[in-house]
Enzyme design. Structure first.
Site, short mmCIF file in Angstrom:
data_model
loop_
_atom_site.label_atom_id
_atom_site.label_comp_id
_atom_site.label_asym_id
_atom_site.label_seq_id
_atom_site.Cartn_x
_atom_site.Cartn_y
_atom_site.Cartn_z
N ASP A 189 -5.58 0.40 2.23
CA ASP A 189 -4.94 1.43 1.39
C ASP A 189 -5.25 2.79 1.99
OD1 ASP A 189 -3.88 2.91 -0.96
OD2 ASP A 189 -3.95 0.95 -1.92
N HIS B 170 0.78 4.02 1.12
CA HIS B 170 -0.60 3.58 0.89
C HIS B 170 -1.28 3.14 2.19
CE1 HIS B 170 -1.02 3.76 -3.48
NE2 HIS B 170 0.21 3.31 -3.60
N GLU C 137 5.19 2.50 -4.28
CA GLU C 137 4.83 3.92 -4.35
C GLU C 137 4.86 4.60 -2.98
OE1 GLU C 137 1.86 4.01 -8.14
OE2 GLU C 137 0.94 3.37 -6.27
C1 ACM Z 1 0.53 -0.69 -8.10
O1 ACM Z 1 -0.17 -0.71 -9.12
N1 ACM Z 1 0.78 0.45 -7.47
C2 ACM Z 1 1.12 -1.90 -7.56
#
Ligand code: ACM
Ligand code: ZN
Length: 532
Positions: free
Chosen positions: A188, A259, A322
């Site tokens: 991440d 991410h 995201e």
């Molecule tokens: C997430 O909680 N962004 C998958």
């Protein structure tokens, strides 16, 4: 009196499909022999280890050679495959003479052993091996199999690194409650945790943050400390084997195209701007993989080649959630890709990215999983969608013929506070959306509880000034994971909150004796909204 320790004799979680208490008890005075068919010896050995810890007396494991058995033995036997037992089911019979567990697969036998292990409820001060006090369990007949094939927990080891022993401890705890997937969030913005031989900077640079306090909360002090860690490939092979022996498939997650700041800190040429970057301190970063650069796809292909070599899982998770599009909007390479591929905009570029990754994953003989954002703009039919922003993504994906894993934040996010997500609410979750056409229901593979560590570790740090210890993770996970374990395993009609609550009390006691911290939350122990 020892017998009283077993008053709650069938407090098994998840609740078995069929469970009949019979008269009498099996009494175990000395150590017992476990006799297992050759193919189930490893399962027998794990049972012996578990029972030795509980009973503090020796258990031996022998190969089952014929149909006869002396009194007091536990027999693990293979039986013919049947619809009744499926791939993971078992029959368990406890009589005054001994125990028989039958299953057509090692997984089923392993689950029979987990039920038996819960029947041997631990006590704080077990009678000594030489004492005359017998260890007793109730006579019982159980036939049991899971409702869903996918019963998982996601563990975030990117925001906060857990050592190998901690990860294996969670694998044990999952397996004990018949959960069979560890979805492992390994990369991440805040850390890259998996050694990749071809790209050593991923862990040399990407596994370490400059300072734990400054990074999470900008607290003063210790700026020269580095915080983090990673799993070597040897570690990973060991953890994968540990999980496999317990019927747990580890599904690795390598996040992209967003991410991924830890990766960009190590290899800034994979970004749109060229960097430079430092590892994440807060949430959601604008810098993401450049979708216009073919080198990015080659790089990720190489990474996934090593990941696929380490993890035999049929699925590889690529995140996909995201991903901000601002850098793509400013990037000539990304623009050129949009033009060349005839894409409408940056949202379609994200879809292009994931479709291209699905081909890479499939070329390795695996299937891609992504968070529900991957549905936007079309998707390879073989991709599996994990629904987290509520259930609408899962519903749409199942209708479109994709397999889905349900983990809506509202019911399955174990990092949420108990005020926001009570155990009762997790327990109430029905994974098959009521609107879903019955012929699509089989696309719902099952459920997953997600243990993110970003918010939890930040909250913990704010409260205590310390980095999160295991106990802080435990109380987020337990007892809510028990609720999800039952949702994933037990027949819908067997679920009953009041009954579950009683069994949770006993399981919490067992967990605490094993050194697991369990939240003693009002939503489990004394629900003020429940009629008394
Ligand atoms: C997430 O909680 N962004 C998958
Ligand atoms: Zn770009």
């Amino acid at each position: 009196m020892l017998g009283e320790a077993f008053a709650a004799a069938v407090d098994v979680i998840p609740r078995p499909s069929l469970c009949e208490l019979r008269d009498g008890r099996l009494s175990v005075a000395g150590g017992m022999a476990i006799r297992a068919e050759a193919s189930l010896r490893e399962t027998g050995r794990l049972l012996a280890d578990a029972l030795e810890k509980v009973t503090q007396r020796p258990w031996s494991v022998a190969t089952l050679s014929d149909e006869t058995r002396p009194n007091g033995d536990i027999v693990l036997r293979k039986t013919a495959a049947s619809a009744e037992l499926g791939d993971e089911g078992y029959r368990l019979d406890v009589t005054a003479d001994g125990v028989t567990i039958e299953a057509s697969t090692p997984a089923g036998a392993f689950y029979g052993c987990q039920t038996l292990r819960q029947l041997f409820a631990p006590v704080a001060d077990p009678p000594k091996a030489h004492s005359k006090t017998a260890w007793t369990i109730p006579c019982i007949h159980i036939v049991d199999r899971p409702r869903f094939a996918w019963r998982g927990m996601m563990l975030d080891s990117a925001r906060h690194f857990q050592d190998k022993a901690t990860v294996e401890r969670y694998i044990d705890l999952l397996a004990c409650y018949k959960m069979n997937r560890l979805h492992w969030h390994l990369t991440d913005d805040q850390g890259w945790r998996v050694e990749i031989k071809k790209y050593p900077r991923l862990t040399e640079v990407g596994a370490w943050r400059p300072n734990r306090n400054a990074e999470l909360n900008r607290l003063p002090g210790g700026a020269d400390e580095r915080y983090g860690g990673f799993y070597t490939q040897d570690d990973l092979r060991e953890i994968v084997a540990y999980a496999a022996a317990r019927n747990v498939t580890i599904v690795p997650e390598i996040e992209m195209p967003g991410h991924c700041l830890a990766m960009l800190a190590a290899y800034p040429e994979l970004s749109c701007t060229g960097g430079s970057f430092t590892l994440g301190k807060t949430w959601i970063y604008q810098d993401v993989c450049c979708a216009g650069n073919d080198r990015v796809f080659e790089f990720l292909d190489d990474v996934l080649t090593e990941v696929a070599g380490l993890f035999p899982s049929p699925w590889i998770h690529v995140g996909g959630d995201e991903c901000p599009k601002n850098r793509w909007r400013q990037c000539p390479k990304c623009h050129a890709r949009i033009q060349r591929e005839g894409l409408r905009d940056e949202s379609e570029l994200q879809s292009y990215f994931i479709r291209r990754m699905a081909k890479i994953v499939e070329a390795k003989g695996r299937r891609l999983i992504g968070w529900d954002e991957i549905l936007e703009g079309g998707l390879a039919p073989s991709a599996t969608v994990q629904s987290w922003r509520g259930t609408s993504g899962g519903l749409a994906a199942a209708r479109a013929g994709h397999d889905v894993i349900m983990s809506p934040g509202s019911h399955c996010y174990l990092d949420h506070s108990y005020q926001a997500l009570t155990t009762k609410k997790s327990y109430s979750y029905e994974p098959i959306p009521p609107q879903l056409e019955p012929d699509r229901a089989s696309h719902v593979l099952g459920i997953e509880g997600c243990m993110w560590l970003g918010n939890v570790s930040k909250r913990y740090l704010l409260r205590t000034g310390q980095v999160l210890p295991t106990a802080g993770i435990d109380v987020q996970v337990f007892p809510r994971l028990l609720a999800l374990a039952e949702v994933g395993w037990s027949p819908k009609d067997n679920r009953d909150w009041a009954d579950f609550k009683g069994r949770v009390r006993e399981q919490a006691r067992q967990l605490e004796l094993r050194g697991v911290s369990v939240a003693r939350d009002v939503t489990v122990w004394d629900d003020p909204t429940e009629p008394k």
